[in-house]
Design a protein around this motif. Sequence first.
Motif, PDB file in Angstrom:
ATOM      1  N   UNK A 147       0.849  -1.198   0.000  1.00  7.27           N
ATOM      2  CA  UNK A 147       0.000   0.000   0.000  1.00  7.27           C
ATOM      3  C   UNK A 147       0.883   1.246   0.000  1.00  7.27           C
ATOM      4  N   UNK A 148       0.544   2.206  -0.826  1.00  5.35           N
ATOM      5  CA  UNK A 148       1.307   3.452  -0.890  1.00  5.35           C
ATOM      6  C   UNK A 148       0.976   4.333   0.320  1.00  5.35           C
ATOM      7  N   UNK A 149       1.867   5.272   0.599  1.00  3.54           N
ATOM      8  CA  UNK A 149       1.682   6.121   1.783  1.00  3.54           C
ATOM      9  C   UNK A 149       1.769   7.595   1.417  1.00  3.54           C
ATOM     10  N   UNK A 183      -4.619   4.716   0.280  1.00  2.00           N
ATOM     11  CA  UNK A 183      -3.273   4.987   0.772  1.00  2.00           C
ATOM     12  C   UNK A 183      -3.353   5.227   2.285  1.00  2.00           C
ATOM     13  N   UNK A 184      -2.200   5.259   2.944  1.00  2.00           N
ATOM     14  CA  UNK A 184      -2.217   5.511   4.387  1.00  2.00           C
ATOM     15  C   UNK A 184      -1.297   6.666   4.750  1.00  2.00           C
ATOM     16  N   UNK A 185      -1.595   7.295   5.873  1.00  2.00           N
ATOM     17  CA  UNK A 185      -0.829   8.438   6.361  1.00  2.00           C
ATOM     18  C   UNK A 185       0.248   7.954   7.318  1.00  2.00           C
ATOM     19  N   UNK A 186       1.489   8.322   7.052  1.00  2.00           N
ATOM     20  CA  UNK A 186       2.597   7.959   7.939  1.00  2.00           C
ATOM     21  C   UNK A 186       2.673   8.954   9.103  1.00  2.00           C
ATOM     22  N   UNK A 204      -3.192   4.178  11.374  1.00  2.00           N
ATOM     23  CA  UNK A 204      -4.583   4.331  11.815  1.00  2.00           C
ATOM     24  C   UNK A 204      -5.404   5.153  10.833  1.00  2.00           C
ATOM     25  N   UNK A 205      -4.732   5.898   9.931  1.00  2.00           N
ATOM     26  CA  UNK A 205      -5.435   6.819   9.040  1.00  2.00           C
ATOM     27  C   UNK A 205      -5.262   6.379   7.594  1.00  2.00           C
ATOM     28  N   UNK A 206      -6.393   6.115   6.945  1.00  2.00           N
ATOM     29  CA  UNK A 206      -6.387   5.667   5.558  1.00  2.00           C
ATOM     30  C   UNK A 206      -7.212   6.637   4.709  1.00  2.00           C
ATOM     31  N   UNK A 247     -11.312  10.501   4.013  1.00  2.00           N
ATOM     32  CA  UNK A 247     -10.997   9.531   5.052  1.00  2.00           C
ATOM     33  C   UNK A 247     -11.785   8.240   4.828  1.00  2.00           C
ATOM     34  N   UNK A 248     -11.132   7.112   5.051  1.00  2.00           N
ATOM     35  CA  UNK A 248     -11.793   5.829   4.886  1.00  2.00           C
ATOM     36  C   UNK A 248     -11.140   4.815   5.812  1.00  2.00           C
ATOM     37  N   UNK A 249     -11.707   3.601   5.865  1.00  2.00           N
ATOM     38  CA  UNK A 249     -11.045   2.538   6.595  1.00  2.00           C
ATOM     39  C   UNK A 249     -10.100   1.804   5.633  1.00  2.00           C
TER      40      UNK A 249
END
Length: 207
Positions: free
Chosen positions: A1-3, A58-61, A116-118, A197-199
Amino acid sequence: MKSLILTEHLQIAVINGQKTQTRRPLNKKDLVPHLLVDEKVREFTAKAHAQYKKGEIIYLREWFRVHSDLDEVPPRNIIAGSVEYKLGGAINCIGDHIQSPGRWRWHQTMPAHLARTFLKVTDVRVVQLNEISNEDALAEGINAEYSPSGMKYWDYQEERFQPMFRGAESFQSLWKSIYGEDAWKENPWVYAYTFQLCDKEGKELSA
């Protein structure tokens, strides 16, 4: 998954649902200015070359820490468990702090399974930087406040609120603080990403 990697105050804006856009310069190999004036070329470039694709999750680092027993374990090898975040909050534990916390880990080392943040990418455009509207500047997460003398926006170079006519001026100072004083004058072509924001599976969340 990209970040997605952002400065701390912009991370907060994403988590709070205030920031729903981000801009990134085109790679030099994708940059053919005289062709990008054509809308179809811009649409093709966005679909073929953008780092993040429409519909992608994607997710937040973030800076994070886990139990002190795991301090010597590389983040990628940590099995998902209790995780505490430097911006506040935690997952898989009671309360906002973990017991016997270890050292803080650099945000760039965070793997997706500890996030925790997608975010779901809902739109990708190729635009010139200076074309940003006030609406889009606010979607970029800039800070604004009302005062008796009128609207004030955060100056990211001076690090204080200043009277400004447009939110785009605040975004201009943000861009300069990241890419340098002359970066705005160059008016580069950028990818403008919109997200929500999503899961982890992509289901929309409320901020």
